[in-house]
Design a protein around this motif. Structure first.
Motif, PDB file in Angstrom:
ATOM      1  N   TYR A   1      26.060  49.794   7.518  1.00  0.00           N
ATOM      2  CA  TYR A   1      25.670  49.277   6.201  1.00  0.00           C
ATOM      3  C   TYR A   1      24.695  50.218   5.497  1.00  0.00           C
ATOM      4  CZ  TYR A   1      23.756  46.132   2.665  1.00  0.00           C
ATOM      5  OH  TYR A   1      23.340  45.578   1.466  1.00  0.00           O
ATOM      6  N   ASP A   2      23.706  50.688   6.227  1.00  0.00           N
ATOM      7  CA  ASP A   2      22.697  51.550   5.599  1.00  0.00           C
ATOM      8  C   ASP A   2      23.242  52.926   5.230  1.00  0.00           C
ATOM      9  OD1 ASP A   2      20.817  49.571   5.633  1.00  0.00           O
ATOM     10  OD2 ASP A   2      19.262  50.773   6.604  1.00  0.00           O
ATOM     11  N   HIS A   3      24.436  53.240   5.726  1.00  0.00           N
ATOM     12  CA  HIS A   3      25.076  54.494   5.325  1.00  0.00           C
ATOM     13  C   HIS A   3      26.240  54.246   4.363  1.00  0.00           C
ATOM     14  CE1 HIS A   3      22.904  55.997   8.971  1.00  0.00           C
ATOM     15  NE2 HIS A   3      22.650  56.956   8.107  1.00  0.00           N
ATOM     16  N   GLY A   4      26.256  53.059   3.773  1.00  0.00           N
ATOM     17  CA  GLY A   4      27.179  52.797   2.674  1.00  0.00           C
ATOM     18  C   GLY A   4      28.499  52.167   3.029  1.00  0.00           C
ATOM     19  N   PHE A   5      28.621  51.598   4.242  1.00  0.00           N
ATOM     20  CA  PHE A   5      29.893  51.028   4.677  1.00  0.00           C
ATOM     21  C   PHE A   5      29.729  49.549   4.999  1.00  0.00           C
ATOM     22  CE2 PHE A   5      29.904  55.520   5.647  1.00  0.00           C
ATOM     23  CZ  PHE A   5      31.129  55.935   5.145  1.00  0.00           C
ATOM     24  N   ALA A   6      30.649  48.744   4.480  1.00  0.00           N
ATOM     25  CA  ALA A   6      30.672  47.318   4.809  1.00  0.00           C
ATOM     26  C   ALA A   6      31.359  47.162   6.166  1.00  0.00           C
ATOM     27  CB  ALA A   6      31.428  46.537   3.736  1.00  0.00           C
ATOM     28  N   PRO A   7      30.649  46.710   7.190  1.00  0.00           N
ATOM     29  CA  PRO A   7      31.236  46.646   8.535  1.00  0.00           C
ATOM     30  C   PRO A   7      32.172  45.461   8.704  1.00  0.00           C
ATOM     31  CG  PRO A   7      28.967  45.886   8.580  1.00  0.00           C
ATOM     32  CD  PRO A   7      29.234  46.312   7.172  1.00  0.00           C
ATOM     33  N   HIS A   8      33.418  45.749   9.054  1.00  0.00           N
ATOM     34  CA  HIS A   8      34.419  44.711   9.314  1.00  0.00           C
ATOM     35  C   HIS A   8      34.704  44.709  10.817  1.00  0.00           C
ATOM     36  CE1 HIS A   8      35.333  44.257   4.997  1.00  0.00           C
ATOM     37  NE2 HIS A   8      35.146  45.562   4.957  1.00  0.00           N
ATOM     38  N   PHE A   9      34.298  43.640  11.488  1.00  0.00           N
ATOM     39  CA  PHE A   9      34.465  43.548  12.926  1.00  0.00           C
ATOM     40  C   PHE A   9      35.716  42.756  13.290  1.00  0.00           C
ATOM     41  CE2 PHE A   9      29.979  44.564  12.773  1.00  0.00           C
ATOM     42  CZ  PHE A   9      29.785  45.337  13.907  1.00  0.00           C
ATOM     43  N   LEU A  10      36.291  43.103  14.439  1.00  0.00           N
ATOM     44  CA  LEU A  10      37.303  42.270  15.058  1.00  0.00           C
ATOM     45  C   LEU A  10      36.564  41.261  15.924  1.00  0.00           C
ATOM     46  CD1 LEU A  10      38.979  44.772  14.155  1.00  0.00           C
ATOM     47  CD2 LEU A  10      40.402  44.402  16.164  1.00  0.00           C
ATOM     48  N   ALA A  11      36.706  39.971  15.617  1.00  0.00           N
ATOM     49  CA  ALA A  11      35.942  38.920  16.292  1.00  0.00           C
ATOM     50  C   ALA A  11      36.881  37.887  16.906  1.00  0.00           C
ATOM     51  CB  ALA A  11      34.995  38.239  15.300  1.00  0.00           C
ATOM     52  N   LYS A  12      36.405  37.210  17.947  1.00  0.00           N
ATOM     53  CA  LYS A  12      37.202  36.179  18.603  1.00  0.00           C
ATOM     54  C   LYS A  12      37.625  35.125  17.590  1.00  0.00           C
ATOM     55  CE  LYS A  12      34.994  36.637  23.138  1.00  0.00           C
ATOM     56  NZ  LYS A  12      34.178  35.947  24.177  1.00  0.00           N
ATOM     57  N   ALA A  13      38.884  34.754  17.633  1.00  0.00           N
ATOM     58  CA  ALA A  13      39.417  33.799  16.665  1.00  0.00           C
ATOM     59  C   ALA A  13      38.680  32.468  16.714  1.00  0.00           C
ATOM     60  CB  ALA A  13      40.910  33.591  16.916  1.00  0.00           C
ATOM     61  N   SER A  14      38.177  32.087  17.884  1.00  0.00           N
ATOM     62  CA  SER A  14      37.492  30.799  18.015  1.00  0.00           C
ATOM     63  C   SER A  14      36.249  30.709  17.141  1.00  0.00           C
ATOM     64  CB  SER A  14      37.122  30.548  19.479  1.00  0.00           C
ATOM     65  OG  SER A  14      36.291  31.583  19.971  1.00  0.00           O
ATOM     66  N   LEU A  15      35.634  31.858  16.841  1.00  0.00           N
ATOM     67  CA  LEU A  15      34.437  31.845  15.998  1.00  0.00           C
ATOM     68  C   LEU A  15      34.757  31.383  14.583  1.00  0.00           C
ATOM     69  CD1 LEU A  15      32.745  35.216  17.081  1.00  0.00           C
ATOM     70  CD2 LEU A  15      32.111  32.895  17.774  1.00  0.00           C
ATOM     71  N   PHE A  16      35.988  31.609  14.150  1.00  0.00           N
ATOM     72  CA  PHE A  16      36.378  31.237  12.794  1.00  0.00           C
ATOM     73  C   PHE A  16      36.615  29.732  12.661  1.00  0.00           C
ATOM     74  CE2 PHE A  16      37.029  35.704  13.037  1.00  0.00           C
ATOM     75  CZ  PHE A  16      36.924  36.192  11.747  1.00  0.00           C
ATOM     76  N   ASP A  17      36.628  29.023  13.790  1.00  0.00           N
ATOM     77  CA  ASP A  17      36.789  27.569  13.764  1.00  0.00           C
ATOM     78  C   ASP A  17      35.456  26.849  13.599  1.00  0.00           C
ATOM     79  OD1 ASP A  17      39.538  27.816  14.142  1.00  0.00           O
ATOM     80  OD2 ASP A  17      39.330  27.838  16.335  1.00  0.00           O
ATOM     81  N   LEU A  18      34.343  27.582  13.718  1.00  0.00           N
ATOM     82  CA  LEU A  18      33.032  26.965  13.555  1.00  0.00           C
ATOM     83  C   LEU A  18      32.822  26.599  12.087  1.00  0.00           C
ATOM     84  CD1 LEU A  18      30.956  29.368  15.829  1.00  0.00           C
ATOM     85  CD2 LEU A  18      31.852  27.114  16.408  1.00  0.00           C
ATOM     86  N   PRO A  19      32.257  25.432  11.806  1.00  0.00           N
ATOM     87  CA  PRO A  19      32.190  24.924  10.429  1.00  0.00           C
ATOM     88  C   PRO A  19      31.544  25.878   9.426  1.00  0.00           C
ATOM     89  CG  PRO A  19      31.582  23.215  11.996  1.00  0.00           C
ATOM     90  CD  PRO A  19      31.704  24.480  12.784  1.00  0.00           C
ATOM     91  N   VAL A  20      30.374  26.408   9.755  1.00  0.00           N
ATOM     92  CA  VAL A  20      29.659  27.268   8.817  1.00  0.00           C
ATOM     93  C   VAL A  20      29.944  28.740   9.093  1.00  0.00           C
ATOM     94  CG1 VAL A  20      27.398  27.965   7.938  1.00  0.00           C
ATOM     95  CG2 VAL A  20      27.839  25.560   8.475  1.00  0.00           C
ATOM     96  N   ALA A  21      29.773  29.139  10.351  1.00  0.00           N
ATOM     97  CA  ALA A  21      29.962  30.538  10.714  1.00  0.00           C
ATOM     98  C   ALA A  21      31.381  31.008  10.420  1.00  0.00           C
ATOM     99  CB  ALA A  21      29.635  30.757  12.190  1.00  0.00           C
ATOM    100  N   GLY A  22      32.367  30.133  10.631  1.00  0.00           N
ATOM    101  CA  GLY A  22      33.750  30.515  10.395  1.00  0.00           C
ATOM    102  C   GLY A  22      34.013  30.868   8.947  1.00  0.00           C
ATOM    103  N   ARG A  23      33.504  30.049   8.034  1.00  0.00           N
ATOM    104  CA  ARG A  23      33.675  30.339   6.604  1.00  0.00           C
ATOM    105  C   ARG A  23      32.936  31.618   6.218  1.00  0.00           C
ATOM    106  NH1 ARG A  23      32.896  24.680   6.207  1.00  0.00           N
ATOM    107  NH2 ARG A  23      30.745  24.985   5.542  1.00  0.00           N
ATOM    108  N   PHE A  24      31.772  31.813   6.816  1.00  0.00           N
ATOM    109  CA  PHE A  24      30.975  33.004   6.532  1.00  0.00           C
ATOM    110  C   PHE A  24      31.716  34.267   6.979  1.00  0.00           C
ATOM    111  CE2 PHE A  24      27.430  35.927   7.658  1.00  0.00           C
ATOM    112  CZ  PHE A  24      26.848  36.017   6.403  1.00  0.00           C
ATOM    113  N   LEU A  25      32.285  34.245   8.193  1.00  0.00           N
ATOM    114  CA  LEU A  25      33.022  35.396   8.707  1.00  0.00           C
ATOM    115  C   LEU A  25      34.249  35.695   7.851  1.00  0.00           C
ATOM    116  CD1 LEU A  25      32.881  34.614  12.532  1.00  0.00           C
ATOM    117  CD2 LEU A  25      31.707  36.488  11.374  1.00  0.00           C
ATOM    118  N   ALA A  26      34.982  34.649   7.478  1.00  0.00           N
ATOM    119  CA  ALA A  26      36.168  34.841   6.659  1.00  0.00           C
ATOM    120  C   ALA A  26      35.805  35.407   5.288  1.00  0.00           C
ATOM    121  CB  ALA A  26      36.910  33.517   6.507  1.00  0.00           C
TER     122      ALA A  26
END
Length: 237
Positions: A60-85
């Motif tokens: 980020y500090d070198h100008g790049f938006a970091p896009h991570f590959l994350a476990k699919a189960s994290l996207f099912d979390l009510p708040v964190a999932g929407r944030f990741l998406a």
């Protein structure tokens, strides 16, 4: 030029960066190796759950938006999932018909000039001395299939913020975190060949050998001659 960092990432950084700035002394180098004119895959070693934060901070500090590959189960979390998406993070499904969805989503990001951040080991290293272990072949497959560079980003010190497998951070006093990017890994001998296990394993081992060599320099130590293999040594934890 690298894509402009979206507002969502800037908002997330406004929350997270003050904590990292207050808890770390950053020894950063090698940013000239991060391509500004095309998409790329940034790969790093994985010791602690704090690694994604220090890895993302560097990018980020070198100008790049970091896009991570994350476990699919994290996207099912009510708040964190929407944030990741919302931040275009990529859900990874293990096996089944959705397993390739992560590759296709990553391809779209790479095609538009974004960076993908990957921990090729897929989980925290089980090596007792915290050296990189035998990695999965996903990063190499994406790099060869979509003809994009792989930039090694070795890091060391985040485990002092958060010990491996711990959930209790140790933020004081400040910890020194070293993050160093190197030139793109030379994968030319593997490009244009069928993506069979021999090619994918060869490219993956080249990537991990590069990361390990960089980490040896950072740590001032010598890694074991062979990487830890969970199939051979057992899972450890």
């Amino acid at each position: 030029m690298s894509p402009k960092i979206p507002a969502g990432f800037r908002a997330a950084a406004a929350l997270v960066k003050p904590v990292l700035l207050g808890s770390t002394r950053r020894v950063w180098s090698g940013s000239e190796h991060l391509p500004a004119d095309r998409g790329f895959i940034a790969v790093s070693n994985h010791v602690t759950y704090a690694d994604p934060f220090t890895f993302a901070h560097y990018l980020y500090d070198h100008g790049f938006a970091p896009h991570f590959l994350a476990k699919a189960s994290l996207f099912d979390l009510p708040v964190a999932g929407r944030f990741l998406a919302h931040l275009d993070q990529v859900p990874v499904h293990r096996g089944g018909s959705q397993a390739r969805d992560a590759v296709e989503a990553s391809a779209k990001l790479l095609a538009r000039g974004d960076s993908i951040a990957v921990f090729p080991e897929g989980t925290l290293t089980r090596d007792p001395e915290m050296w990189p272990m035998l990695a999965r072949t996903g990063a190499a497959r994406m790099a060869l299939e979509y003809d994009v560079p792989v930039v090694p980003v070795a890091q060391w010190g985040a485990h002092q913020l958060l010990a491996p497998y711990s959930k209790r951070p140790n933020l004081c006093p400040r910890k020194t975190v070293t993050v160093q990017a190197g030139p793109p890994v030379d994968l030319e001998e593997f490009r244009g060949r069928p993506l069979d296990i021999e090619v994918l394993r060869g490219a993956t081992d080249r990537i991990m050998a590069t990361l390990t060599s960089m980490l040896e320099e950072i740590r001032g130590e010598t890694a074991p001659p062979k990487p830890w293999d969970m199939r051979r040594e057992g899972g450890g934890r």
